[in-house]
Design a protein around this motif. Structure first.
Motif, PDB file in Angstrom:
ATOM      1  N   GLY A 202      -3.987  -7.282  11.398  1.00 41.05           N
ATOM      2  CA  GLY A 202      -2.877  -6.615  10.495  1.00 41.05           C
ATOM      3  C   GLY A 202      -1.892  -7.787   9.725  1.00 41.05           C
ATOM      4  O   GLY A 202      -0.822  -7.344   8.875  1.00 41.05           O
ATOM      5  N   ALA A 203      -2.353  -9.383   9.430  1.00 41.59           N
ATOM      6  CA  ALA A 203      -1.484 -10.257   9.112  1.00 41.59           C
ATOM      7  C   ALA A 203      -1.697  -9.898   7.389  1.00 41.59           C
ATOM      8  O   ALA A 203      -1.129 -10.643   7.187  1.00 41.59           O
ATOM      9  N   GLY A 204      -3.249  -9.317   6.895  1.00 43.62           N
ATOM     10  CA  GLY A 204      -3.021  -9.034   5.692  1.00 43.62           C
ATOM     11  C   GLY A 204      -4.157  -9.629   5.323  1.00 43.62           C
ATOM     12  O   GLY A 204      -4.611 -10.011   3.881  1.00 43.62           O
ATOM     13  N   LYS A 205      -5.273 -10.831   6.090  1.00 41.95           N
ATOM     14  CA  LYS A 205      -6.176 -11.363   5.468  1.00 41.95           C
ATOM     15  C   LYS A 205      -7.506 -10.435   4.994  1.00 41.95           C
ATOM     16  O   LYS A 205      -7.520 -10.873   3.842  1.00 41.95           O
ATOM     17  N   SER A 206      -7.612  -9.394   5.577  1.00 39.81           N
ATOM     18  CA  SER A 206      -8.894  -8.246   4.996  1.00 39.81           C
ATOM     19  C   SER A 206      -8.209  -8.078   3.219  1.00 39.81           C
ATOM     20  O   SER A 206      -8.520  -8.214   2.397  1.00 39.81           O
ATOM     21  N   THR A 207      -6.615  -7.561   3.277  1.00 43.27           N
ATOM     22  CA  THR A 207      -5.971  -7.618   1.499  1.00 43.27           C
ATOM     23  C   THR A 207      -6.513  -8.734   0.849  1.00 43.27           C
ATOM     24  O   THR A 207      -6.514  -8.748  -0.083  1.00 43.27           O
TER      25      THR A 207
ATOM     26  N   TYR B  26       0.819  -1.229  -0.238  1.00 45.92           N
ATOM     27  CA  TYR B  26       0.260   0.018   0.025  1.00 45.92           C
ATOM     28  C   TYR B  26       0.972   1.335   0.397  1.00 45.92           C
ATOM     29  O   TYR B  26       0.281   1.798  -0.651  1.00 45.92           O
TER      30      TYR B  26
HETATM   31  P1  ADP Z   1      -5.558  -8.165   8.666  1.00 48.23           P
HETATM   32  O1  ADP Z   1      -7.373  -8.280   8.018  1.00 48.23           O
HETATM   33  O2  ADP Z   1      -5.013  -9.432   9.102  1.00 48.23           O
HETATM   34  O3  ADP Z   1      -5.985  -7.370   9.926  1.00 48.23           O
HETATM   35  P2  ADP Z   1      -5.020  -6.011   6.680  1.00 48.23           P
HETATM   36  O4  ADP Z   1      -5.627  -6.720   5.389  1.00 48.23           O
HETATM   37  O5  ADP Z   1      -6.466  -5.036   6.903  1.00 48.23           O
HETATM   38  O6  ADP Z   1      -5.004  -7.358   7.815  1.00 48.23           O
HETATM   39  O7  ADP Z   1      -3.828  -5.070   6.648  1.00 48.23           O
HETATM   40  C1  ADP Z   1      -2.377  -5.718   6.879  1.00 48.23           C
HETATM   41  C2  ADP Z   1      -1.272  -3.977   6.405  1.00 48.23           C
HETATM   42  O8  ADP Z   1      -2.143  -3.266   5.266  1.00 48.23           O
HETATM   43  C3  ADP Z   1      -1.548  -3.804   7.972  1.00 48.23           C
HETATM   44  O9  ADP Z   1      -0.088  -3.526   8.060  1.00 48.23           O
HETATM   45  C4  ADP Z   1      -2.451  -2.454   7.621  1.00 48.23           C
HETATM   46  O10 ADP Z   1      -2.349  -1.458   8.580  1.00 48.23           O
HETATM   47  C5  ADP Z   1      -2.183  -1.951   6.022  1.00 48.23           C
HETATM   48  N1  ADP Z   1      -3.183  -2.182   5.153  1.00 48.23           N
HETATM   49  C6  ADP Z   1      -4.130  -2.469   4.891  1.00 48.23           C
HETATM   50  N2  ADP Z   1      -5.029  -1.739   4.439  1.00 48.23           N
HETATM   51  C7  ADP Z   1      -4.594  -0.898   3.887  1.00 48.23           C
HETATM   52  C8  ADP Z   1      -5.137   0.559   3.140  1.00 48.23           C
HETATM   53  N3  ADP Z   1      -6.135   0.789   2.204  1.00 48.23           N
HETATM   54  N4  ADP Z   1      -4.036   1.538   2.850  1.00 48.23           N
HETATM   55  C9  ADP Z   1      -2.772   1.205   3.574  1.00 48.23           C
HETATM   56  N5  ADP Z   1      -2.252   0.212   4.623  1.00 48.23           N
HETATM   57  C10 ADP Z   1      -3.184  -0.053   4.619  1.00 48.23           C
END
Ligand code: ADP
Length: 322
Positions: A38-43, A11
Motif C-alpha cells: 500500500g506504500a505506492g510501489k506498484s503505482t 486515484y
Molecule cells: P504497493 O504496490 O506499495 O502495495 P500500490 O501502488 O498498489 O502500493 O497502492 C498505493 C495506494 O493506492 C493504496 O492505497 C491502494 O489502495 C491505492 N490504489 C492502487 N491502485 C489503485 C487503483 N487502480 N484505483 C484506486 N486506488 C488504487
C-alpha cells in the motif's frame, strides 16, 4: 535515465497514492524501491512504463516527458522498458517459445527473426532446451526465467522488476537475483527493483529509496541506508522480520561500531582491548555483505582498564553511543 519531478498520483478522494515524489535513477544502476504493502510501489512502476499518468508532476525517461507521448510513442517506450512480475504473467496455453516470441510478434518481427532471436533469449536465461515445454511443466524459478527472456525480447534498456522474487524460495531467489545482476553487468541494463524483501535489496541493489504512505522518506546507497537508517519508517521496515532483541543490561559504556570494506578484516577490537587494558563484551551484532562491500556492525560493552582511552579509540573508528 529516469527522473520523477514532484509526482502526485491520486486515484480517488482521500490520501494520494503518491505525493511529492522526486527521484532520479542513473543509467546502469540497480535501484531498489522498498515499502510496505500500500506504500505506492506498484503505482510508481505503472507510471514508469506509461500504464498510468501522474495527476501532477512529470515522469521523464531519457529526458522525454511520458505525458507528451502518443500511442506510437508509448508503444516505443514499452519496447525499451521490460517488465517482470511476481506471478510471472505467462500464457499457460502457449509454449515457452511462443511466450518469449509474443512481444516480438506484437512488434511486427518476421518469422525468421523470431526463429533466430527466441533461442538466443532462452539460452541467455539458461533455458536453451525448454522452448517446447508449457509453463505448467516448469518450476517457479524457470517460469521467472521465461518471464525475463520475454522481457528482454524487444531489447530494452530498462528492466522493471515488480516483486519478481516474492513467490520464490530463498535458493531460487538467489539464482534469479544472480541472473538479474548479470544482465545489469553484461547488457548495461538499468534495473528498477520493487520489493518488500530487504534481503533482495541488500544483495543486488546499488541504491534504494524507501516509500511510506505515498512519500519517499529516505534514499541513498544501500550500505548507508541499511547500516544507518535515518527514519523510523526505514528502521521498522529493515527490522520487522527480526525478533525484538531484549537489550542486555550492561554496567559500563555501550557503543555501536560499524566497519565496512577492508576495515572488516582489521583486528581493531582486540588491539584496543590490549592497548588500553579494557575488556570488551560483544552484546549484539551482524556481519554480512552488500552488493560490493562487506560490513560488520557490533554493539560493544566496555569495562575496566583505561576506559576513557578505549572510548576515544572506538570513537575515532566512528563508533557511536548505543
Ligand atoms: P504497493 O504496490 O506499495 O502495495 P500500490 O501502488 O498498489 O502500493 O497502492 C498505493 C495506494 O493506492 C493504496 O492505497 C491502494 O489502495 C491505492 N490504489 C492502487 N491502485 C489503485 C487503483 N487502480 N484505483 C484506486 N486506488 C488504487
Amino acid at each position: 535515465m529516469i527522473r520523477l519531478e514532484n509526482v502526485h498520483k491520486q486515484y480517488a478522494a482521500g490520501r494520494a497514492a503518491l505525493a511529492e515524489v522526486d527521484l532520479e535513477i542513473a543509467r546502469g544502476e540497480v535501484f531498489g524501491i522498498i515499502g510496505r504493502s500500500g506504500a505506492g510501489k506498484s503505482t510508481l512502476v505503472r507510471l514508469l512504463n506509461g500504464l498510468e499518468r501522474p495527476s501532477g508532476g512529470r515522469v521523464l525517461v531519457d529526458g522525454t516527458d511520458l505525458a507528451t507521448l502518443d500511442g506510437t510513442g508509448l508503444r516505443a517506450l514499452r519496447r525499451r522498458v521490460g517488465m517482470i512480475f511476481q506471478n510471472f504473467g505467462l500464457l499457460s496455453a502457449r509454449t515457452v517459445f511462443d511466450n518469449v516470441a509474443l512481444p516480438l510478434r506484437i512488434a511486427g518481427a518476421d518469422a525468421a527473426t523470431i526463429r533466430a532471436r527466441v533461442p538466443e533469449l532462452l539460452a541467455r536465461v539458461g533455458l536453451a532446451d525448454y522452448g517446447a515445454r508449457y509453463p505448467a511443466q516448469l518450476s517457479g524459478g524457470q517460469k521467472q526465467r521465461v518471464g525475463i527472456a520475454r522481457a528482454l525480447a524487444t531489447g530494452p534498456d530498462i528492466l522493471l522488476c515488480d516483486e519478481a522474487t516474492s513467490a520464490l524460495d530463498p535458493e531460487t531467489t538467489r539464482s534469479i537475483l544472480a541472473l538479474i545482476a548479470d544482465l545489469n553487468r553484461e547488457l548495461g541494463l538499468t534495473i528498477v527493483l520493487i520489493t518488500h524483501e530487504m534481503e533482495v535489496v541488500r544483495q543486488v541493489c546499488d541504491r534504494v529509496a524507501v516509500l511510506h504512505a505515498g512519500r519517499l522518506v529516505e534514499r541513498g546507497a544501500v550500505a548507508d541506508i541499511f547500516l544507518a537508517p535515518g527514519t523510523a519508517e526505514t528502521r521498522a521496515l529493515l527490522h520487522e522480520d527480526e525478533a525484538e532483541a531484549t537489550p542486555i543490561p550492561f554496567d559500563g559504556p555501550v557503543l555501536r561500531l560499524t566497519l565496512r570494506g577492508d576495515a572488516v578484516a582489521a583486528p581493531v577490537i582486540s588491539r584496543i582491548a590490549r592497548e588500553t587494558g579494557t575488556d570488551v563484551a560483544i552484546l549484539d551484532g551482524r556481519v554480512g555483505q552488500f552488493k560490493d562491500e562487506r560490513f560488520s556492525q557490533l554493539t560493544l560493552g566496555l569495562s575496566g582498564g583505561d576506559t576513557r582511552a578505549a572510548l576515544a579509540a572506538l570513537h575515532g573508528l566512528g563508533a557511536v553511543a548505543a
